[in-house]
Write a protein that holds these residues in place. Structure first.
Motif, PDB file in Angstrom:
ATOM      1  N   GLN A   2       0.835  -1.192   0.000  1.00  0.00           N
ATOM      2  CA  GLN A   2       0.000   0.000   0.000  1.00  0.00           C
ATOM      3  C   GLN A   2       0.875   1.249   0.000  1.00  0.00           C
ATOM      4  O   GLN A   2       1.987   1.247   0.527  1.00  0.00           O
ATOM      5  CB  GLN A   2      -0.901   0.021   1.216  1.00  0.00           C
ATOM      6  CG  GLN A   2      -1.997  -0.991   1.176  1.00  0.00           C
ATOM      7  CD  GLN A   2      -2.924  -0.819   2.373  1.00  0.00           C
ATOM      8  OE1 GLN A   2      -2.584  -0.165   3.350  1.00  0.00           O
ATOM      9  NE2 GLN A   2      -4.090  -1.409   2.286  1.00  0.00           N
ATOM     10  N   LEU A   3       0.337   2.291  -0.561  1.00  0.00           N
ATOM     11  CA  LEU A   3       1.087   3.535  -0.712  1.00  0.00           C
ATOM     12  C   LEU A   3       1.563   4.080   0.636  1.00  0.00           C
ATOM     13  O   LEU A   3       2.751   4.381   0.793  1.00  0.00           O
ATOM     14  CB  LEU A   3       0.252   4.576  -1.446  1.00  0.00           C
ATOM     15  CG  LEU A   3       0.930   5.913  -1.688  1.00  0.00           C
ATOM     16  CD1 LEU A   3       2.185   5.740  -2.542  1.00  0.00           C
ATOM     17  CD2 LEU A   3      -0.029   6.876  -2.365  1.00  0.00           C
ATOM     18  N   ARG A   6       4.398   2.061   2.129  1.00  0.00           N
ATOM     19  CA  ARG A   6       5.652   2.273   1.401  1.00  0.00           C
ATOM     20  C   ARG A   6       6.267   3.619   1.762  1.00  0.00           C
ATOM     21  O   ARG A   6       7.482   3.738   1.943  1.00  0.00           O
ATOM     22  CB  ARG A   6       5.398   2.177  -0.098  1.00  0.00           C
ATOM     23  CG  ARG A   6       6.662   2.202  -0.903  1.00  0.00           C
ATOM     24  CD  ARG A   6       6.432   1.875  -2.344  1.00  0.00           C
ATOM     25  NE  ARG A   6       7.709   1.921  -3.049  1.00  0.00           N
ATOM     26  CZ  ARG A   6       7.830   2.105  -4.343  1.00  0.00           C
ATOM     27  NH1 ARG A   6       6.756   2.203  -5.100  1.00  0.00           N
ATOM     28  NH2 ARG A   6       9.007   2.161  -4.906  1.00  0.00           N
ATOM     29  N   ALA A  46      -1.489   8.183  -6.910  1.00  0.00           N
ATOM     30  CA  ALA A  46      -0.793   7.053  -6.288  1.00  0.00           C
ATOM     31  C   ALA A  46       0.293   6.517  -7.223  1.00  0.00           C
ATOM     32  O   ALA A  46       1.413   6.237  -6.779  1.00  0.00           O
ATOM     33  CB  ALA A  46      -1.784   5.957  -5.923  1.00  0.00           C
ATOM     34  N   ALA A  47      -0.012   6.400  -8.502  1.00  0.00           N
ATOM     35  CA  ALA A  47       0.974   5.915  -9.468  1.00  0.00           C
ATOM     36  C   ALA A  47       2.158   6.878  -9.558  1.00  0.00           C
ATOM     37  O   ALA A  47       3.314   6.439  -9.652  1.00  0.00           O
ATOM     38  CB  ALA A  47       0.328   5.742 -10.841  1.00  0.00           C
ATOM     39  N   HIS A  50       4.280   6.343  -6.415  1.00  0.00           N
ATOM     40  CA  HIS A  50       5.041   5.090  -6.527  1.00  0.00           C
ATOM     41  C   HIS A  50       6.230   5.279  -7.471  1.00  0.00           C
ATOM     42  O   HIS A  50       7.335   4.802  -7.192  1.00  0.00           O
ATOM     43  CB  HIS A  50       4.154   3.945  -7.009  1.00  0.00           C
ATOM     44  CG  HIS A  50       3.325   3.323  -5.927  1.00  0.00           C
ATOM     45  ND1 HIS A  50       3.865   2.589  -4.902  1.00  0.00           N
ATOM     46  CD2 HIS A  50       1.981   3.330  -5.722  1.00  0.00           C
ATOM     47  CE1 HIS A  50       2.898   2.164  -4.105  1.00  0.00           C
ATOM     48  NE2 HIS A  50       1.748   2.611  -4.580  1.00  0.00           N
ATOM     49  N   LEU A  53       8.907   7.244  -5.677  1.00  0.00           N
ATOM     50  CA  LEU A  53       9.615   6.380  -4.736  1.00  0.00           C
ATOM     51  C   LEU A  53      10.566   5.422  -5.464  1.00  0.00           C
ATOM     52  O   LEU A  53      11.671   5.163  -4.994  1.00  0.00           O
ATOM     53  CB  LEU A  53       8.609   5.594  -3.879  1.00  0.00           C
ATOM     54  CG  LEU A  53       7.896   6.415  -2.813  1.00  0.00           C
ATOM     55  CD1 LEU A  53       6.671   5.677  -2.300  1.00  0.00           C
ATOM     56  CD2 LEU A  53       8.843   6.754  -1.675  1.00  0.00           C
ATOM     57  N   ASP A  54      10.133   4.901  -6.609  1.00  0.00           N
ATOM     58  CA  ASP A  54      11.005   4.028  -7.402  1.00  0.00           C
ATOM     59  C   ASP A  54      12.296   4.754  -7.768  1.00  0.00           C
ATOM     60  O   ASP A  54      13.389   4.202  -7.631  1.00  0.00           O
ATOM     61  CB  ASP A  54      10.311   3.561  -8.681  1.00  0.00           C
ATOM     62  CG  ASP A  54       9.193   2.563  -8.440  1.00  0.00           C
ATOM     63  OD1 ASP A  54       9.142   1.950  -7.350  1.00  0.00           O
ATOM     64  OD2 ASP A  54       8.351   2.409  -9.356  1.00  0.00           O
TER      65      ASP A  54
END
Length: 60
Positions: A2-3, A6, A46-47, A50, A53-54
């Protein structure tokens, strides 16, 4: 993962303040606090987080 989970792991690992992360990733200093209080981001947001963060984890 989950966001919020993370994000929390990233904050703990990097010792980054929630407002610092929020400003860098979303330009909204309250983003993490709002997530902790139940805010549900749109799928596109959210994408984007993510993906941020990647990139951040790849640099570390």
């Amino acid at each position: 993962m989950q966001l919020l989970g993370r994000i929390e792991l990233y904050l703990a690992h990097t010792e980054t303040a929630p407002t610092t992360f929020s400003r860098a990733a979303t330009h909204d200093p309250r983003f993490v606090f709002d997530l902790r209080n139940g805010r549900r981001p749109r799928p596109a947001t959210a994408a984007r987080i993510h993906a941020w963060l990647d990139r951040a984890e790849a640099r570390a």
